[in-house]
Design an enzyme around this catalytic site. Structure first.
Site, PDB file in Angstrom:
ATOM      1  N   LYS A   9       1.062  -1.164   0.015  1.00 16.10           N
ATOM      2  CA  LYS A   9      -0.093   0.056   0.041  1.00 16.10           C
ATOM      3  C   LYS A   9       0.939   1.296  -0.029  1.00 16.10           C
ATOM      4  O   LYS A   9       2.008   1.175   0.148  1.00 16.10           O
ATOM      5  CB  LYS A   9      -1.119  -0.107   1.194  1.00 16.10           C
ATOM      6  CG  LYS A   9      -1.881  -1.259   1.141  1.00 16.10           C
ATOM      7  CD  LYS A   9      -2.990  -1.158   1.900  1.00 16.10           C
ATOM      8  CE  LYS A   9      -2.984  -1.555   3.288  1.00 16.10           C
ATOM      9  NZ  LYS A   9      -4.190  -2.199   4.049  1.00 16.10           N
ATOM     10  N   TYR A  49     -12.684  -2.352  -1.936  1.00 17.78           N
ATOM     11  CA  TYR A  49     -13.213  -2.131  -0.420  1.00 17.78           C
ATOM     12  C   TYR A  49     -14.594  -1.991  -0.273  1.00 17.78           C
ATOM     13  O   TYR A  49     -15.166  -1.509   0.605  1.00 17.78           O
ATOM     14  CB  TYR A  49     -12.417  -1.024   0.211  1.00 17.78           C
ATOM     15  CG  TYR A  49     -10.802  -1.085   0.575  1.00 17.78           C
ATOM     16  CD1 TYR A  49     -10.748  -2.360   1.208  1.00 17.78           C
ATOM     17  CD2 TYR A  49      -9.911  -0.600   0.140  1.00 17.78           C
ATOM     18  CE1 TYR A  49      -9.158  -2.805   1.535  1.00 17.78           C
ATOM     19  CE2 TYR A  49      -8.712  -0.782   0.542  1.00 17.78           C
ATOM     20  CZ  TYR A  49      -8.285  -1.779   1.392  1.00 17.78           C
ATOM     21  OH  TYR A  49      -6.983  -2.165   1.752  1.00 17.78           O
ATOM     22  N   ASN A 112      -0.965  -0.001   7.664  1.00 16.13           N
ATOM     23  CA  ASN A 112      -0.703  -1.226   7.820  1.00 16.13           C
ATOM     24  C   ASN A 112       0.000  -2.069   6.774  1.00 16.13           C
ATOM     25  O   ASN A 112       0.116  -3.115   6.606  1.00 16.13           O
ATOM     26  CB  ASN A 112      -1.574  -2.252   8.739  1.00 16.13           C
ATOM     27  CG  ASN A 112      -2.930  -2.352   7.733  1.00 16.13           C
ATOM     28  OD1 ASN A 112      -2.878  -1.896   6.542  1.00 16.13           O
ATOM     29  ND2 ASN A 112      -3.884  -3.059   8.119  1.00 16.13           N
ATOM     30  N   HIS A 115      -2.054  -5.095   1.934  1.00 19.16           N
ATOM     31  CA  HIS A 115      -3.228  -6.112   1.523  1.00 19.16           C
ATOM     32  C   HIS A 115      -2.877  -7.372   1.177  1.00 19.16           C
ATOM     33  O   HIS A 115      -2.132  -7.707   0.258  1.00 19.16           O
ATOM     34  CB  HIS A 115      -3.936  -5.274   0.474  1.00 19.16           C
ATOM     35  CG  HIS A 115      -5.338  -6.168   0.214  1.00 19.16           C
ATOM     36  ND1 HIS A 115      -6.489  -6.117   0.978  1.00 19.16           N
ATOM     37  CD2 HIS A 115      -5.580  -7.099  -0.903  1.00 19.16           C
ATOM     38  CE1 HIS A 115      -7.369  -6.991   0.237  1.00 19.16           C
ATOM     39  NE2 HIS A 115      -6.727  -7.631  -0.557  1.00 19.16           N
ATOM     40  N   GLU A 126     -10.210 -10.793  -6.708  1.00 21.59           N
ATOM     41  CA  GLU A 126      -9.411  -9.930  -6.452  1.00 21.59           C
ATOM     42  C   GLU A 126      -8.413  -9.862  -7.477  1.00 21.59           C
ATOM     43  O   GLU A 126      -8.035  -8.868  -8.112  1.00 21.59           O
ATOM     44  CB  GLU A 126      -8.698  -9.457  -5.138  1.00 21.59           C
ATOM     45  CG  GLU A 126      -9.709  -9.353  -3.947  1.00 21.59           C
ATOM     46  CD  GLU A 126      -8.995  -9.148  -2.539  1.00 21.59           C
ATOM     47  OE1 GLU A 126     -10.077  -8.776  -1.697  1.00 21.59           O
ATOM     48  OE2 GLU A 126      -7.881  -9.530  -2.471  1.00 21.59           O
TER      49      GLU A 126
HETATM   50  P1  DAT Z   1      -7.153  -6.764   6.201  1.00 19.17           P
HETATM   51  O1  DAT Z   1      -6.526  -5.545   5.445  1.00 19.17           O
HETATM   52  O2  DAT Z   1      -6.356  -7.303   7.120  1.00 19.17           O
HETATM   53  O3  DAT Z   1      -7.624  -7.763   5.157  1.00 19.17           O
HETATM   54  P2  DAT Z   1      -9.803  -5.646   6.461  1.00 19.17           P
HETATM   55  O4  DAT Z   1     -10.173  -6.210   5.228  1.00 19.17           O
HETATM   56  O5  DAT Z   1     -10.634  -6.176   7.772  1.00 19.17           O
HETATM   57  O6  DAT Z   1      -8.375  -5.868   6.798  1.00 19.17           O
HETATM   58  O7  DAT Z   1      -9.739  -4.226   6.338  1.00 19.17           O
HETATM   59  C1  DAT Z   1      -9.115  -3.496   5.277  1.00 19.17           C
HETATM   60  C2  DAT Z   1      -8.389  -2.242   5.835  1.00 19.17           C
HETATM   61  O8  DAT Z   1      -9.337  -1.093   6.260  1.00 19.17           O
HETATM   62  C3  DAT Z   1      -7.300  -2.651   6.780  1.00 19.17           C
HETATM   63  O9  DAT Z   1      -6.166  -3.106   6.337  1.00 19.17           O
HETATM   64  C4  DAT Z   1      -7.118  -1.304   7.661  1.00 19.17           C
HETATM   65  C5  DAT Z   1      -8.480  -0.771   7.701  1.00 19.17           C
HETATM   66  N1  DAT Z   1      -9.379  -1.173   8.684  1.00 19.17           N
HETATM   67  C6  DAT Z   1     -10.036  -2.340   9.037  1.00 19.17           C
HETATM   68  N2  DAT Z   1     -10.819  -1.944  10.043  1.00 19.17           N
HETATM   69  C7  DAT Z   1     -10.456  -0.886  10.745  1.00 19.17           C
HETATM   70  C8  DAT Z   1     -10.839  -0.181  11.783  1.00 19.17           C
HETATM   71  N3  DAT Z   1     -11.697  -0.780  12.629  1.00 19.17           N
HETATM   72  N4  DAT Z   1     -10.312   0.918  11.955  1.00 19.17           N
HETATM   73  C9  DAT Z   1      -9.537   1.574  11.020  1.00 19.17           C
HETATM   74  N5  DAT Z   1      -9.259   1.015  10.007  1.00 19.17           N
HETATM   75  C10 DAT Z   1      -9.671  -0.629   9.816  1.00 19.17           C
HETATM   76 MG    MG Z   2      -9.354  -7.597   3.999  1.00 21.31          MG
END
Ligand code: DAT
Ligand code: MG
Length: 150
Positions: A9, A49, A112, A115, A126
């Site tokens: 990212k 997303y 973080n 992805h 995806e």
């Molecule tokens: P991942 O990236 O581990 O698959 P995800 O799909 O649940 O996680 O969420 C996508 C991204 O959105 C994640 O990398 C960071 C952000 N995110 C997720 N939950 C969040 C939260 N509660 N607060 C802030 N950012 C969040």
């Molecule tokens: Mg995810």
């Protein structure tokens, strides 16, 4: 062979961590299928997303992923989805396992680094969203038989 989408990212790109992420996936034994360095359109970000639309962090997430270039890649291997998620670590960096990328290089969920697809089905979807069929390279590595059992 199972395939998964990996994004370095914008924070990972800006911090010079494309090599670190790629190196860890290569070292793990996963095989690279496709890679492109690209700007992410708002449309692509919103499709990618879509599941998070309406959540409190959604707008910030779209701004973040479209704020600077990303390195998009497809990796394959046995259990590639689970293996890559493990190498990335938990979404919340302070809960990521020591030694994982998010543990070693990140502090906040909104920065973080990477992805990775979270299921085989989402991986296929995806990969199809981010890459055209002609961009995916099927190839054999000389040491595959020492990494892949079958
Ligand atoms: P991942 O990236 O581990 O698959 P995800 O799909 O649940 O996680 O969420 C996508 C991204 O959105 C994640 O990398 C960071 C952000 N995110 C997720 N939950 C969040 C939260 N509660 N607060 C802030 N950012 C969040
Ligand atoms: Mg995810």
């Amino acid at each position: 062979m199972e395939r998964t989408l990996v994004l370095v990212k914008p924070d990972g790109v800006q911090r010079g961590l494309i090599g670190e992420v790629t190196s860890r996936l290569e070292r793990r034994g996963l095989r690279l299928v496709a890679a492109k360095f690209m700007a992410v359109s708002r449309e692509l970000a919103e499709t990618h997303y879509a599941i998070h639309k309406g959540k409190a962090f959604y707008d910030g997430l779209i701004l973040y992923i479209t704020s600077a270039p990303v390195m998009a890649m497809v990796w394959e291997g046995p259990n590639a989805v689970a293996a890559v998620r493990q190498t990335m670590g938990s979404t919340r960096p302070t809960e990521a396992a020591p030694g994982s990328l998010r543990h070693d290089f990140a502090l906040e969920m909104g920065r973080n680094l990477t992805h990775a697809s979270d299921s085989v089905e989402n991986g296929d979807q995806e990969v199809a969203l981010w890459f055209k069929a002609g961009e995916l390279i099927s190839w054999e590595r000389s040491n595959d038989k020492w990494i892949f059992e079958k």
